[in-house]
Design an enzyme around this catalytic site. Structure first.
Site, PDB file in Angstrom:
ATOM      1  N   ARG A 127      55.727  52.634  32.209  1.00 39.28           N
ATOM      2  CA  ARG A 127      57.092  52.523  32.326  1.00 39.28           C
ATOM      3  C   ARG A 127      57.744  52.219  33.645  1.00 39.28           C
ATOM      4  O   ARG A 127      59.065  51.412  33.628  1.00 39.28           O
ATOM      5  CB  ARG A 127      57.927  54.027  32.043  1.00 39.28           C
ATOM      6  CG  ARG A 127      57.448  54.135  30.263  1.00 39.28           C
ATOM      7  CD  ARG A 127      57.635  55.680  30.125  1.00 39.28           C
ATOM      8  NE  ARG A 127      59.159  55.921  30.124  1.00 39.28           N
ATOM      9  CZ  ARG A 127      59.552  57.460  30.253  1.00 39.28           C
ATOM     10  NH1 ARG A 127      58.643  58.229  29.930  1.00 39.28           N
ATOM     11  NH2 ARG A 127      60.617  57.689  30.273  1.00 39.28           N
ATOM     12  N   ASP A 180      53.673  60.813  27.022  1.00 33.87           N
ATOM     13  CA  ASP A 180      55.099  61.632  27.154  1.00 33.87           C
ATOM     14  C   ASP A 180      56.075  61.665  26.303  1.00 33.87           C
ATOM     15  O   ASP A 180      55.604  60.994  24.994  1.00 33.87           O
ATOM     16  CB  ASP A 180      55.752  60.766  28.407  1.00 33.87           C
ATOM     17  CG  ASP A 180      54.853  60.993  29.827  1.00 33.87           C
ATOM     18  OD1 ASP A 180      54.123  61.839  29.898  1.00 33.87           O
ATOM     19  OD2 ASP A 180      55.013  60.047  30.594  1.00 33.87           O
ATOM     20  N   ARG A 191      46.868  61.348  27.058  1.00 33.46           N
ATOM     21  CA  ARG A 191      48.191  62.002  26.628  1.00 33.46           C
ATOM     22  C   ARG A 191      49.298  61.195  26.986  1.00 33.46           C
ATOM     23  O   ARG A 191      49.307  60.295  27.600  1.00 33.46           O
ATOM     24  CB  ARG A 191      48.224  63.133  27.628  1.00 33.46           C
ATOM     25  CG  ARG A 191      47.227  64.350  27.388  1.00 33.46           C
ATOM     26  CD  ARG A 191      47.250  65.483  28.377  1.00 33.46           C
ATOM     27  NE  ARG A 191      46.938  65.152  29.496  1.00 33.46           N
ATOM     28  CZ  ARG A 191      47.390  66.168  30.808  1.00 33.46           C
ATOM     29  NH1 ARG A 191      47.609  67.382  30.516  1.00 33.46           N
ATOM     30  NH2 ARG A 191      47.104  65.503  31.991  1.00 33.46           N
ATOM     31  N   TYR A 249      48.368  50.004  26.261  1.00 36.51           N
ATOM     32  CA  TYR A 249      49.853  50.339  26.031  1.00 36.51           C
ATOM     33  C   TYR A 249      50.526  48.884  25.618  1.00 36.51           C
ATOM     34  O   TYR A 249      50.076  47.878  26.390  1.00 36.51           O
ATOM     35  CB  TYR A 249      50.410  50.837  27.316  1.00 36.51           C
ATOM     36  CG  TYR A 249      50.290  52.240  27.312  1.00 36.51           C
ATOM     37  CD1 TYR A 249      50.768  53.255  26.794  1.00 36.51           C
ATOM     38  CD2 TYR A 249      49.172  52.933  28.139  1.00 36.51           C
ATOM     39  CE1 TYR A 249      50.729  54.653  26.655  1.00 36.51           C
ATOM     40  CE2 TYR A 249      48.852  54.010  28.154  1.00 36.51           C
ATOM     41  CZ  TYR A 249      49.567  54.914  27.442  1.00 36.51           C
ATOM     42  OH  TYR A 249      49.128  56.352  27.690  1.00 36.51           O
TER      43      TYR A 249
END
Length: 260
Positions: free
Chosen positions: A196, A51, A49, A109
């Site tokens: 992040r 954000d 999932r 990522y």
């Protein structure tokens, strides 16, 4: 029949991947489109999932259906019912034992930073702008402290619902290409805001506000408040998961090397 799909999306205008009752979500848009093609309600499970504001290069999902459509029909039919910011890249049947989340061996990522004095115009939705010069070499050296299995509490959001903070980082790199800096990280799984939060600390090291050794100190300290701020969502893209080759999925989501 169980079908796997590869999904690409611009997450800017979505509240995130997960279906919500009110706000727009990628999952909600995809399920609505697939339900029209299948002529029955469809629910999908995803590899990871994302954000609000985070993008997907090749998210993998699976769903079950009794509807008989060829794979091209699933792909093009879904695309015709999806908003312009979401596309189905491929579709293929898989074994009933395949699960997009649980079969994934790792996830990847990429964080994209535009490092120049002037903000972005054309690419503003897909990058984070940093006007101060960044030393990508320092950032890369610092990031190597993350390799291996660790407690990543220092980079875990307070809202994270994971049962434990231990994750295994398989690869991490920071590189510069002219005015752009890319942070690539692959792990078995990620905590909420983990990438992040890591990037927020690496930016401080890149600006020479903290020493290279600081990343290892943060990791050992397990204190989220001691680490850097959470980097903006716009620069983050979920590149995709990796699966063992015996599932027969496209090469872009398979483990590297010999057949597993």
């Amino acid at each position: 029949m169980r079908i796997a799909l590869g999904i690409e999306y611009d997450g800017t205008d979505f509240s995130g991947w997960q279906r919500l009752k009110t706000d727009a979500s990628v999952q909600g848009a995809l399920e609505q489109a697939l339900s029209k093609v299948a002529a029955h309600p469809v629910e999908v499970s995803c590899a990871g999932r994302t954000d609000a504001g985070v993008h997907g290069r090749c998210q993998v999902v699976h769903f079950d259906t009794g509807a008989r459509r060829d794979m091209r029909g699933w792909m093009l039919g879904a695309c015709s019912n999806l908003p312009a910011s979401v596309a189905v890249l491929w579709a293929q049947p898989v074994l009933e034992s395949f699960h997009a989340r649980y079969a994934a061996r790792s996830r990847r990522y990429r964080y994209h930073i535009l490092n120049r004095p002037v903000r972005a115009a054309l690419d503003a939705r897909y990058v984070t702008w940093e006007r101060l010069p960044l030393d990508a070499g320092r950032m890369h050296v610092a990031a190597q402290a993350l390799l291996g299995e660790h407690d990543f509490s220092a980079f875990r959001a307070l809202s994270c619902q994971a049962t434990h903070p231990r994750r295994s980082v398989l690869a991490v790199s920071v590189r510069r290409e002219d005015e752009e800096v890319f942070v690539d990280i692959e792990a078995n799984a990620f905590l909420h805001h983990m990438v992040r939060n890591i990037v927020g600390s690496l930016l401080m090291i890149g600006r020479d506000e903290r020493p290279v050794e600081w990343m290892a100190e943060l990791l050992a300290g397990c204190d989220r408040q001691a680490a850097g701020p959470t980097a903006a969502a716009s620069g983050l893209t979920f590149i995709g998961p990796r699966y063992e080759r015996h599932w027969g999925l496209p090469a872009e989501v398979c483990l590297m090397g010999a057949a597993q």
